[in-house]
Design an enzyme around this catalytic site. Structure first.
Site, mmCIF file in Angstrom:
data_model
loop_
_atom_site.group_PDB
_atom_site.id
_atom_site.type_symbol
_atom_site.label_atom_id
_atom_site.label_comp_id
_atom_site.label_asym_id
_atom_site.label_seq_id
_atom_site.Cartn_x
_atom_site.Cartn_y
_atom_site.Cartn_z
ATOM 1 C CG ASP A 284 -1.310 9.196 -1.041
ATOM 2 O OD1 ASP A 284 -1.136 9.897 -2.190
ATOM 3 O OD2 ASP A 284 -1.905 8.256 -1.294
ATOM 4 C CG ASP B 52 -3.903 10.042 -5.944
ATOM 5 O OD1 ASP B 52 -3.104 9.746 -6.787
ATOM 6 O OD2 ASP B 52 -3.840 10.302 -4.673
#
Length: 156
Positions: free
Chosen positions: A113, A130
């Protein structure tokens, strides 16, 4: 035959584009790219769970659950061709993102991330995949709403 090719082309095109974009941004992040602003930072975090690090207690077993879920969705979509035809781009985006995150789990032991939103509130660190999953769900919902409205208009 041309219609079948068209939805398959859209599905795989969206899949490859999302997968490649997510992996490219992750490679830049892993190479050390960092950036800070008033609203959004580009940083690095390895998420061993799912959204908001939930299920991280499953550790390396989470990748097998992730693999099973993606496999079931692939099988279901190719079995339910109508659903795939109707939402080929959205499901291509969703599965491209899901497979990209799955690849991270197998290579790095978690999902890479990098985006950290911190203006007005601190949000979870997230990645391109995402965002694409959220956009794909929104596309499916919008398409279904308009499809229902169109059907209701024809009945009037």
């Amino acid at each position: 035959m041309a219609k079948t090719f068209k939805f398959i082309f859209y599905f795989w095109g969206a899949f490859v584009l999302v997968f490649a974009l997510d992996q490219w941004v992750k490679s830049l992040t892993l190479a050390g790219l960092r950036w800070q602003s008033k609203y959004l930072d580009l940083t690095y975090a390895l998420n061993t769970g799912v959204a908001f690090s939930m299920l991280s207690f499953l550790e390396h077993n989470l990748k097998y659950l992730h693999l099973a879920l993606i496999g079931v969705l692939f099988i279901y979509l190719f079995w339910q061709k109508t659903l795939l035809k109707t939402h080929s781009i959205a499901f291509g985006m969703m599965l491209g993102a899901g497979v990209s995150n799955l690849l991270d789990r197998f290579i790095y032991g978690g999902v890479v991330d990098m985006f950290f939103w911190h203006k007005w509130f601190n949000f979870a660190i997230f990645n391109v995949a995402d965002v694409m999953i959220n956009i794909s769900v929104a596309l499916i919902l919008i398409q279904e709403i308009f499809k229902k409205r169109k059907k209701d208009d024809r009945m009037d």
